[in-house]
Design a protein around this motif. Structure first.
Motif, mmCIF file in Angstrom:
data_model
loop_
_atom_site.group_PDB
_atom_site.id
_atom_site.type_symbol
_atom_site.label_atom_id
_atom_site.label_comp_id
_atom_site.label_asym_id
_atom_site.label_seq_id
_atom_site.Cartn_x
_atom_site.Cartn_y
_atom_site.Cartn_z
ATOM 1 N N HIS A 279 32.547 44.953 58.499
ATOM 2 C CA HIS A 279 32.769 43.887 57.533
ATOM 3 C C HIS A 279 32.598 44.373 56.100
ATOM 4 C CE1 HIS A 279 33.253 40.705 60.465
ATOM 5 N NE2 HIS A 279 32.243 41.233 61.148
ATOM 6 N N GLY A 280 31.941 45.487 55.927
ATOM 7 C CA GLY A 280 31.799 46.035 54.590
ATOM 8 C C GLY A 280 30.540 45.560 53.896
ATOM 9 N N ASN A 281 30.366 46.036 52.706
ATOM 10 C CA ASN A 281 29.201 45.724 51.896
ATOM 11 C C ASN A 281 29.342 44.322 51.307
ATOM 12 O OD1 ASN A 281 27.157 45.605 49.991
ATOM 13 N ND2 ASN A 281 27.462 47.726 49.310
ATOM 14 N N PRO A 282 28.427 43.390 51.624
ATOM 15 C CA PRO A 282 28.565 42.026 51.105
ATOM 16 C C PRO A 282 28.371 41.939 49.597
ATOM 17 C CG PRO A 282 26.521 42.246 52.342
ATOM 18 C CD PRO A 282 27.292 43.512 52.530
ATOM 19 N N HIS A 283 27.561 42.832 49.039
ATOM 20 C CA HIS A 283 27.357 42.826 47.593
ATOM 21 C C HIS A 283 28.621 43.269 46.862
ATOM 22 C CE1 HIS A 283 23.185 42.065 48.405
ATOM 23 N NE2 HIS A 283 23.106 43.160 49.150
ATOM 24 N N LEU A 284 29.267 44.301 47.396
ATOM 25 C CA LEU A 284 30.528 44.772 46.811
ATOM 26 C C LEU A 284 31.604 43.694 46.929
ATOM 27 C CD1 LEU A 284 32.154 47.069 45.529
ATOM 28 C CD2 LEU A 284 32.664 47.864 47.835
ATOM 29 N N LYS A 285 31.621 43.008 48.065
ATOM 30 C CA LYS A 285 32.614 41.952 48.275
ATOM 31 C C LYS A 285 32.437 40.825 47.266
ATOM 32 C CE LYS A 285 34.411 38.812 51.785
ATOM 33 N NZ LYS A 285 34.266 38.319 53.158
ATOM 34 N N SER A 286 31.197 40.434 46.996
ATOM 35 C CA SER A 286 30.970 39.347 46.044
ATOM 36 C C SER A 286 31.327 39.769 44.625
ATOM 37 C CB SER A 286 29.526 38.859 46.117
ATOM 38 O OG SER A 286 28.637 39.872 45.705
ATOM 39 N N ILE A 287 31.031 41.022 44.270
ATOM 40 C CA ILE A 287 31.391 41.513 42.936
ATOM 41 C C ILE A 287 32.900 41.584 42.781
ATOM 42 C CG2 ILE A 287 31.346 43.564 41.468
ATOM 43 C CD1 ILE A 287 28.500 44.056 42.530
ATOM 44 N N LEU A 288 33.588 42.094 43.801
ATOM 45 C CA LEU A 288 35.046 42.181 43.732
ATOM 46 C C LEU A 288 35.692 40.801 43.717
ATOM 47 C CD1 LEU A 288 35.785 45.190 46.080
ATOM 48 C CD2 LEU A 288 36.221 45.058 43.630
ATOM 49 N N ALA A 289 35.124 39.857 44.477
ATOM 50 C CA ALA A 289 35.681 38.502 44.486
ATOM 51 C C ALA A 289 35.520 37.841 43.121
ATOM 52 C CB ALA A 289 35.000 37.669 45.563
ATOM 53 N N GLU A 290 34.389 38.044 42.494
ATOM 54 C CA GLU A 290 34.189 37.470 41.163
ATOM 55 C C GLU A 290 35.111 38.127 40.136
ATOM 56 O OE1 GLU A 290 30.507 36.510 38.144
ATOM 57 O OE2 GLU A 290 30.120 36.892 40.262
ATOM 58 N N SER A 291 35.297 39.436 40.269
ATOM 59 C CA SER A 291 36.218 40.146 39.376
ATOM 60 C C SER A 291 37.659 39.700 39.605
ATOM 61 C CB SER A 291 36.110 41.647 39.595
ATOM 62 O OG SER A 291 34.811 42.085 39.338
ATOM 63 N N ALA A 292 38.018 39.464 40.856
ATOM 64 C CA ALA A 292 39.372 38.997 41.163
ATOM 65 C C ALA A 292 39.590 37.596 40.608
ATOM 66 C CB ALA A 292 39.603 39.008 42.663
ATOM 67 N N TRP A 293 38.559 36.766 40.665
ATOM 68 C CA TRP A 293 38.673 35.414 40.103
ATOM 69 C C TRP A 293 38.895 35.484 38.596
ATOM 70 C CZ3 TRP A 293 39.951 30.939 41.755
ATOM 71 C CH2 TRP A 293 39.689 29.814 41.004
ATOM 72 N N ALA A 294 38.168 36.378 37.926
ATOM 73 C CA ALA A 294 38.352 36.551 36.487
ATOM 74 C C ALA A 294 39.739 37.113 36.182
ATOM 75 C CB ALA A 294 37.273 37.468 35.932
ATOM 76 N N ALA A 295 40.198 38.052 37.006
ATOM 77 C CA ALA A 295 41.526 38.643 36.793
ATOM 78 C C ALA A 295 42.628 37.626 37.020
ATOM 79 C CB ALA A 295 41.722 39.841 37.718
ATOM 80 N N SER A 296 42.408 36.681 37.924
ATOM 81 C CA SER A 296 43.434 35.675 38.185
ATOM 82 C C SER A 296 43.589 34.704 37.020
ATOM 83 C CB SER A 296 43.101 34.895 39.453
ATOM 84 O OG SER A 296 41.999 34.035 39.231
ATOM 85 N N ARG A 297 42.575 34.606 36.179
ATOM 86 C CA ARG A 297 42.615 33.695 35.036
ATOM 87 C C ARG A 297 43.152 34.340 33.761
ATOM 88 N NH1 ARG A 297 42.755 28.885 37.124
ATOM 89 N NH2 ARG A 297 41.083 28.541 38.594
ATOM 90 N N THR A 298 43.479 35.620 33.816
ATOM 91 C CA THR A 298 44.022 36.284 32.640
ATOM 92 C C THR A 298 45.489 35.922 32.461
ATOM 93 O OG1 THR A 298 44.535 38.248 33.933
ATOM 94 C CG2 THR A 298 42.411 38.219 32.785
ATOM 95 N N LYS A 299 45.993 36.118 31.282
ATOM 96 C CA LYS A 299 47.379 35.778 30.972
ATOM 97 C C LYS A 299 48.257 37.024 31.000
ATOM 98 C CE LYS A 299 46.407 31.513 29.599
ATOM 99 N NZ LYS A 299 46.544 30.449 30.497
ATOM 100 N N LYS A 300 49.400 36.904 31.610
ATOM 101 C CA LYS A 300 50.444 37.932 31.610
ATOM 102 C C LYS A 300 49.958 39.284 32.118
ATOM 103 C CE LYS A 300 52.996 35.716 27.935
ATOM 104 N NZ LYS A 300 53.570 35.817 26.607
ATOM 105 N N THR A 301 49.312 39.282 33.298
ATOM 106 C CA THR A 301 48.890 40.533 33.923
ATOM 107 C C THR A 301 49.418 40.592 35.347
ATOM 108 O OG1 THR A 301 46.806 39.602 34.719
ATOM 109 C CG2 THR A 301 46.769 40.667 32.556
ATOM 110 N N TYR A 302 49.452 41.810 35.884
ATOM 111 C CA TYR A 302 49.934 42.026 37.243
ATOM 112 C C TYR A 302 49.040 41.333 38.262
ATOM 113 C CZ TYR A 302 50.498 44.455 41.666
ATOM 114 O OH TYR A 302 50.661 44.750 42.990
ATOM 115 N N LEU A 303 47.721 41.471 38.100
ATOM 116 C CA LEU A 303 46.806 40.894 39.078
ATOM 117 C C LEU A 303 46.861 39.371 39.077
ATOM 118 C CD1 LEU A 303 43.735 43.256 38.708
ATOM 119 C CD2 LEU A 303 45.244 43.032 40.673
ATOM 120 N N ALA A 304 47.049 38.766 37.926
ATOM 121 C CA ALA A 304 47.157 37.310 37.869
ATOM 122 C C ALA A 304 48.430 36.834 38.568
ATOM 123 C CB ALA A 304 47.137 36.829 36.419
ATOM 124 N N SER A 305 49.535 37.522 38.338
ATOM 125 C CA SER A 305 50.781 37.112 38.996
ATOM 126 C C SER A 305 50.700 37.335 40.501
ATOM 127 C CB SER A 305 51.977 37.846 38.396
ATOM 128 O OG SER A 305 51.916 39.218 38.684
#
Length: 100
Positions: free
Chosen positions: A1-27
């Motif tokens: 299942h992987g490292n739960p701490h890494l998963k939470s950090i990546l999920a929070e970073s992905a949430w922040a990236a999804s809120r950015t404007k005009k980026t690849y990760l948001a699209s």
């Protein structure tokens, strides 16, 4: 299942990236969220970020932003065929001409 701490950090970073404007990760996030749901799109975006980080560290290269329209230009002929099929199902006759 992987490292739960890494998963939470990546999920929070992905949430922040999804809120950015005009980026690849948001699209990428919003295209996945429309099909799969927001939570699965969040984890998929986090996985994409982890893959990108791995390759940046492996190749020792900086991050290069692909842009918001990267996914649209990736498979233009497939997208055009799908849109023509959708219009045909609505009863329209469409003929495509290639651009000059």
């Amino acid at each position: 299942h992987g490292n739960p701490h890494l998963k939470s950090i990546l999920a929070e970073s992905a949430w922040a990236a999804s809120r950015t404007k005009k980026t690849y990760l948001a699209s990428k996030y919003w295209k996945l969220a429309a099909r799969r749901g927001k939570k699965k799109a969040l984890i998929a975006t986090a996985h994409k970020m982890l893959t990108m980080i791995y390759h940046m560290l492996l190749r020792q290269q900086p991050y290069v932003e692909l842009g918001v329209d990267y996914l649209d230009h990736l498979n233009q002929h497939v997208r055009a065929r799908r849109l023509v099929k959708q219009l045909a199902s609505l009863g329209y006759n469409v003929q495509l001409d290639s651009p000059p």
